[in-house]
Scaffold this motif. Structure first.
Motif, mmCIF file in Angstrom:
data_model
loop_
_atom_site.group_PDB
_atom_site.id
_atom_site.type_symbol
_atom_site.label_atom_id
_atom_site.label_comp_id
_atom_site.label_asym_id
_atom_site.label_seq_id
_atom_site.Cartn_x
_atom_site.Cartn_y
_atom_site.Cartn_z
ATOM 1 N N PHE A 1 -2.666 -5.566 -1.174
ATOM 2 C CA PHE A 1 -3.039 -4.152 -1.189
ATOM 3 C C PHE A 1 -2.113 -3.289 -2.049
ATOM 4 N N GLY A 2 -1.140 -3.917 -2.721
ATOM 5 C CA GLY A 2 -0.245 -3.170 -3.595
ATOM 6 C C GLY A 2 0.799 -2.364 -2.857
ATOM 7 N N GLY B 1 0.424 4.088 -0.695
ATOM 8 C CA GLY B 1 -0.216 5.355 -1.042
ATOM 9 C C GLY B 1 -1.467 5.628 -0.250
ATOM 10 N N ASP B 2 -1.699 4.848 0.808
ATOM 11 C CA ASP B 2 -2.916 4.982 1.610
ATOM 12 C C ASP B 2 -2.656 5.814 2.863
ATOM 13 N N ALA B 3 -3.733 6.192 3.528
ATOM 14 C CA ALA B 3 -3.596 6.809 4.838
ATOM 15 C C ALA B 3 -2.932 5.791 5.758
ATOM 16 N N VAL B 4 -2.052 6.259 6.640
ATOM 17 C CA VAL B 4 -1.306 5.353 7.512
ATOM 18 C C VAL B 4 -2.259 4.500 8.346
ATOM 19 N N ASP B 5 -3.321 5.100 8.876
ATOM 20 C CA ASP B 5 -4.294 4.326 9.665
ATOM 21 C C ASP B 5 -4.889 3.176 8.849
ATOM 22 N N ASP B 6 -5.232 3.459 7.599
ATOM 23 C CA ASP B 6 -5.807 2.424 6.742
ATOM 24 C C ASP B 6 -4.798 1.318 6.469
ATOM 25 N N GLY C 1 -4.089 -0.737 9.660
ATOM 26 C CA GLY C 1 -5.268 -1.531 9.990
ATOM 27 C C GLY C 1 -5.442 -2.727 9.068
ATOM 28 N N ARG C 2 -5.231 -2.507 7.784
ATOM 29 C CA ARG C 2 -5.372 -3.606 6.823
ATOM 30 C C ARG C 2 -4.358 -4.717 7.097
ATOM 31 N N LEU C 3 -3.106 -4.321 7.304
ATOM 32 C CA LEU C 3 -2.067 -5.333 7.524
ATOM 33 C C LEU C 3 -2.270 -6.062 8.848
ATOM 34 N N LYS C 4 -2.573 -5.318 9.902
ATOM 35 C CA LYS C 4 -2.799 -5.959 11.201
ATOM 36 C C LYS C 4 -4.006 -6.900 11.133
ATOM 37 N N ASN C 5 -5.046 -6.496 10.418
ATOM 38 C CA ASN C 5 -6.234 -7.336 10.308
ATOM 39 C C ASN C 5 -5.938 -8.629 9.555
ATOM 40 N N ARG C 6 -5.205 -8.539 8.448
ATOM 41 C CA ARG C 6 -4.881 -9.753 7.694
ATOM 42 C C ARG C 6 -4.016 -10.706 8.520
ATOM 43 N N MET C 7 -3.077 -10.178 9.289
ATOM 44 C CA MET C 7 -2.246 -11.053 10.123
ATOM 45 C C MET C 7 -3.081 -11.697 11.227
#
Length: 126
Positions: A42-43, A63-68, A71-77
């Motif tokens: 995700f850069g 540079g993303d919204a904290v929620d995004d 969520g992305r990191l937790k989902n990938r893990m």
């Protein structure tokens, strides 16, 4: 108390009756790898990470919204471990706008045995 901390405290108190998710040492190491991989995907700039048996801490530039981002990191893990639901909803976060805030945030993870990344360098004491 910050509003997000009040929310997190209330959420944790409510979810105490749910079974606690724990991660074995091999799973903790895999979570660290999945976190690094996802940050790269995700850069994001992951500089610090602690992976414990029941939770984790990270310092990450994005540079993303904290929620995004969370969520992305937790989902990938979660996808990497392939264990179904492993995270509670929500998270605790602080915005670090200057070097003093960053250094203060870095002191906390150094007290945890699951420290794996500090100031961008791998730590081998996990």
């Amino acid at each position: 108390m910050y509003p997000q901390r009040r929310y997190l405290k209330a959420h944790v108190e409510k979810s105490i009756s749910e079974p606690k998710t724990t991660f074995s040492l091999p799973e903790q190491e895999r979570l660290f790898q999945y976190l690094q991989d996802a940050a790269g995907e995700f850069g994001y700039s992951l500089t610090d990470a602690v992976i414990e048996a029941t939770h984790l801490h990270w310092i990450i530039g994005h540079g993303d919204a904290v929620d995004d981002m969370a969520g992305r990191l937790k989902n990938r893990m979660r996808q990497g471990l392939n264990r179904g639901r492993i995270w509670t909803a929500g998270y605790s976060h602080r915005l670090l706008f200057d070097e003093e805030a960053l250094e203060n945030a870095r002191r906390y993870p150094t007290k945890h045995p699951g420290l794996r990344l500090l100031c961008g360098r791998r730590v081998e004491n996990a």
